[in-house]
Design a protein around this motif. Structure first.
Motif, PDB file in Angstrom:
ATOM      1  N   ILE A 165       1.399  -1.372  -0.023  1.00 46.52           N
ATOM      2  CA  ILE A 165      -0.397   0.062  -0.328  1.00 46.52           C
ATOM      3  C   ILE A 165       1.048   1.224   0.392  1.00 46.52           C
ATOM      4  CG2 ILE A 165      -1.846   1.161   0.765  1.00 46.52           C
ATOM      5  CD1 ILE A 165      -2.539  -1.605   2.700  1.00 46.52           C
ATOM      6  N   PRO A 166       0.891   1.968  -1.167  1.00 49.79           N
ATOM      7  CA  PRO A 166       2.434   3.046  -0.988  1.00 49.79           C
ATOM      8  C   PRO A 166       1.601   4.458  -0.251  1.00 49.79           C
ATOM      9  CG  PRO A 166       0.741   2.641  -3.389  1.00 49.79           C
ATOM     10  CD  PRO A 166      -0.011   1.811  -1.916  1.00 49.79           C
ATOM     11  N   PHE A 167       2.700   4.853   0.383  1.00 40.87           N
ATOM     12  CA  PHE A 167       2.624   5.725   1.110  1.00 40.87           C
ATOM     13  C   PHE A 167       1.889   6.642   0.838  1.00 40.87           C
ATOM     14  CE2 PHE A 167       3.910   9.518   4.178  1.00 40.87           C
ATOM     15  CZ  PHE A 167       3.889   9.528   4.914  1.00 40.87           C
ATOM     16  N   GLU A 168       1.760   7.566   0.212  1.00 44.18           N
ATOM     17  CA  GLU A 168       1.197   8.635  -0.586  1.00 44.18           C
ATOM     18  C   GLU A 168       0.020   8.552  -1.005  1.00 44.18           C
ATOM     19  OE1 GLU A 168       4.133   7.173  -2.231  1.00 44.18           O
ATOM     20  OE2 GLU A 168       5.433   7.920  -1.831  1.00 44.18           O
ATOM     21  N   ALA A 169      -0.701   7.191  -0.667  1.00 39.18           N
ATOM     22  CA  ALA A 169      -2.582   7.009  -0.904  1.00 39.18           C
ATOM     23  C   ALA A 169      -2.962   6.635   0.653  1.00 39.18           C
ATOM     24  CB  ALA A 169      -2.623   4.990  -1.625  1.00 39.18           C
ATOM     25  N   ILE A 170      -1.785   6.520   1.658  1.00 42.98           N
ATOM     26  CA  ILE A 170      -1.953   6.176   3.217  1.00 42.98           C
ATOM     27  C   ILE A 170      -2.116   7.963   3.289  1.00 42.98           C
ATOM     28  CG2 ILE A 170      -1.308   5.654   5.388  1.00 42.98           C
ATOM     29  CD1 ILE A 170       0.412   3.079   3.981  1.00 42.98           C
ATOM     30  N   VAL A 171      -1.767   9.254   2.852  1.00 38.48           N
ATOM     31  CA  VAL A 171      -1.327  10.081   3.568  1.00 38.48           C
ATOM     32  C   VAL A 171      -2.567  10.574   2.814  1.00 38.48           C
ATOM     33  CG1 VAL A 171      -0.759  12.508   3.232  1.00 38.48           C
ATOM     34  CG2 VAL A 171       0.933  10.660   3.418  1.00 38.48           C
ATOM     35  N   ARG A 172      -3.297  10.397   1.856  1.00 38.74           N
ATOM     36  CA  ARG A 172      -4.482  10.800   0.755  1.00 38.74           C
ATOM     37  C   ARG A 172      -5.553  10.716   1.677  1.00 38.74           C
ATOM     38  NH1 ARG A 172      -4.917   7.735  -3.641  1.00 38.74           N
ATOM     39  NH2 ARG A 172      -6.512   6.381  -1.709  1.00 38.74           N
ATOM     40  N   ASP A 215      -7.636  13.402   3.929  1.00 37.95           N
ATOM     41  CA  ASP A 215      -9.643  13.466   2.878  1.00 37.95           C
ATOM     42  C   ASP A 215     -10.085  13.680   3.236  1.00 37.95           C
ATOM     43  OD1 ASP A 215      -6.940  15.108   0.804  1.00 37.95           O
ATOM     44  OD2 ASP A 215      -6.754  13.489  -0.702  1.00 37.95           O
ATOM     45  N   LEU A 216     -10.083  12.712   3.758  1.00 37.08           N
ATOM     46  CA  LEU A 216     -11.573  11.862   4.345  1.00 37.08           C
ATOM     47  C   LEU A 216     -12.603  13.305   5.446  1.00 37.08           C
ATOM     48  CD1 LEU A 216     -10.803   8.174   5.119  1.00 37.08           C
ATOM     49  CD2 LEU A 216     -11.995   9.038   3.377  1.00 37.08           C
ATOM     50  N   PRO A 217     -13.218  13.898   4.828  1.00 33.96           N
ATOM     51  CA  PRO A 217     -14.370  14.659   5.237  1.00 33.96           C
ATOM     52  C   PRO A 217     -14.762  13.753   6.922  1.00 33.96           C
ATOM     53  CG  PRO A 217     -15.462  13.558   3.765  1.00 33.96           C
ATOM     54  CD  PRO A 217     -14.251  12.854   3.474  1.00 33.96           C
ATOM     55  N   THR A 218     -15.304  12.766   6.719  1.00 33.27           N
ATOM     56  CA  THR A 218     -15.448  12.126   8.016  1.00 33.27           C
ATOM     57  C   THR A 218     -14.814  11.456   8.584  1.00 33.27           C
ATOM     58  OG1 THR A 218     -17.262  11.013   7.045  1.00 33.27           O
ATOM     59  CG2 THR A 218     -18.400  13.278   7.359  1.00 33.27           C
ATOM     60  N   GLY A 219     -15.502  10.313   9.328  1.00 35.43           N
ATOM     61  CA  GLY A 219     -15.167   9.391  10.169  1.00 35.43           C
ATOM     62  C   GLY A 219     -13.486   9.243  11.328  1.00 35.43           C
ATOM     63  N   ASP A 220     -13.486   8.177  11.734  1.00 33.72           N
ATOM     64  CA  ASP A 220     -12.213   8.571  12.053  1.00 33.72           C
ATOM     65  C   ASP A 220     -10.954   8.662  12.408  1.00 33.72           C
ATOM     66  OD1 ASP A 220     -13.884   7.335  14.301  1.00 33.72           O
ATOM     67  OD2 ASP A 220     -13.482   5.383  14.086  1.00 33.72           O
ATOM     68  N   GLN A 221     -10.571   9.100  10.851  1.00 35.96           N
ATOM     69  CA  GLN A 221      -9.387   9.493  10.798  1.00 35.96           C
ATOM     70  C   GLN A 221      -9.305  10.682  10.673  1.00 35.96           C
ATOM     71  OE1 GLN A 221     -11.615   7.088   9.010  1.00 35.96           O
ATOM     72  NE2 GLN A 221     -10.433   5.333   9.560  1.00 35.96           N
ATOM     73  N   MET A 222     -10.463  11.681  10.652  1.00 38.96           N
ATOM     74  CA  MET A 222     -10.320  13.348  10.877  1.00 38.96           C
ATOM     75  C   MET A 222      -9.437  13.517  11.427  1.00 38.96           C
ATOM     76  SD  MET A 222     -13.225  15.858  11.051  1.00 38.96           S
ATOM     77  CE  MET A 222     -14.335  15.155  10.380  1.00 38.96           C
ATOM     78  N   VAL A 223      -9.466  14.272  11.454  1.00 40.35           N
ATOM     79  CA  VAL A 223      -7.600  15.070  11.832  1.00 40.35           C
ATOM     80  C   VAL A 223      -8.578  16.059  13.337  1.00 40.35           C
ATOM     81  CG1 VAL A 223      -5.532  17.415  12.510  1.00 40.35           C
ATOM     82  CG2 VAL A 223      -6.235  15.412  10.127  1.00 40.35           C
ATOM     83  N   ARG A 224      -8.721  15.504  14.409  1.00 40.93           N
ATOM     84  CA  ARG A 224      -9.114  15.664  15.153  1.00 40.93           C
ATOM     85  C   ARG A 224      -7.665  17.057  16.887  1.00 40.93           C
ATOM     86  NH1 ARG A 224     -14.108  14.458  15.716  1.00 40.93           N
ATOM     87  NH2 ARG A 224     -14.659  12.788  14.477  1.00 40.93           N
ATOM     88  N   ALA A 225      -8.414  18.418  17.095  1.00 42.92           N
ATOM     89  CA  ALA A 225      -7.414  19.369  18.371  1.00 42.92           C
ATOM     90  C   ALA A 225      -7.010  17.956  18.913  1.00 42.92           C
ATOM     91  CB  ALA A 225      -8.624  20.232  18.410  1.00 42.92           C
ATOM     92  N   GLY A 226      -6.912  18.236  19.878  1.00 41.07           N
ATOM     93  CA  GLY A 226      -6.823  17.178  21.507  1.00 41.07           C
ATOM     94  C   GLY A 226      -7.680  17.171  22.371  1.00 41.07           C
TER      95      GLY A 226
END
Length: 172
Positions: free
Chosen positions: A130-137, A141-152
């Motif tokens: 699985i290419p690292f670039e695809a993992i980063v994407r 890029d996900l607008p919802t879900g557990d992968q969203m960046v969250r504040a502390g």
């Protein structure tokens, strides 16, 4: 590609395993794999695509795995001494541990196997890298879900974009 924040994937796996012992949390091999994946993707999402560790994940029927760590930790923690980890990277490990350690391996697997980069690799066959670039994407890029960046404090962070219409200035 930049230098990873932690020089070895084994250092992260050892940290996770030792943290599970400190917190008295059972850490089976499958959950360790899911946490490694989430650590890598979460770090990349929060650090402009920078790699946490030099890991290579491959598609497996159970989800993405890091084969070397899987092999070493399949039965138990190997007798390898843990090395110190940079404080900034360790802060990330702690945040992600607190966020995901209480979930079951099945819950984490269900969430992760829905990601596009895993599904694309799995369609190509077991063992596909699985290419690292695809993992980063997928983590950025996900607008919802557990992968969203969250504040502390848990608030979801969204990228600010200016409106298409400029503000009107009143002329006096």
């Amino acid at each position: 590609m930049t230098t990873p924040a932690i020089p070895s994937t084994l250092d992260v796996a050892l940290w996770l395993f030792d943290q599970s012992r400190r917190d008295d949390v059972y850490l089976p091999a499958q959950k360790l794999q899911r946490l490694l994946w989430l650590q890598q993707g979460g770090y990349a999402a929060m650090n402009h695509g920078r790699m946490l560790m030099p890991a290579v994940f491959v598609a497996d029927e159970t989800g993405p795995i890091e084969p070397t760590v899987f092999h070493l930790f399949e039965d138990s923690r190997p007798p390898i001494p843990a090395r110190p980890i940079d404080q900034v990277a360790e802060n990330h490990l702690v945040r992600m541990w607190r966020r995901y350690s209480h979930h079951s391996p099945d819950y984490l697997t269900k969430k992760i196997t829905q990601q596009r980069c895993y599904r694309d690799a799995w369609r190509k066959g077991a063992g596909t890298v699985i290419p690292f670039e695809a993992i980063v994407r997928d983590f950025t890029d996900l607008p919802t879900g557990d992968q969203m960046v969250r504040a502390g404090d848990g608030r979801a962070l969204k990228k600010w974009t200016p409106s298409a219409k400029p503000a009107m200035r009143r002329i006096r």
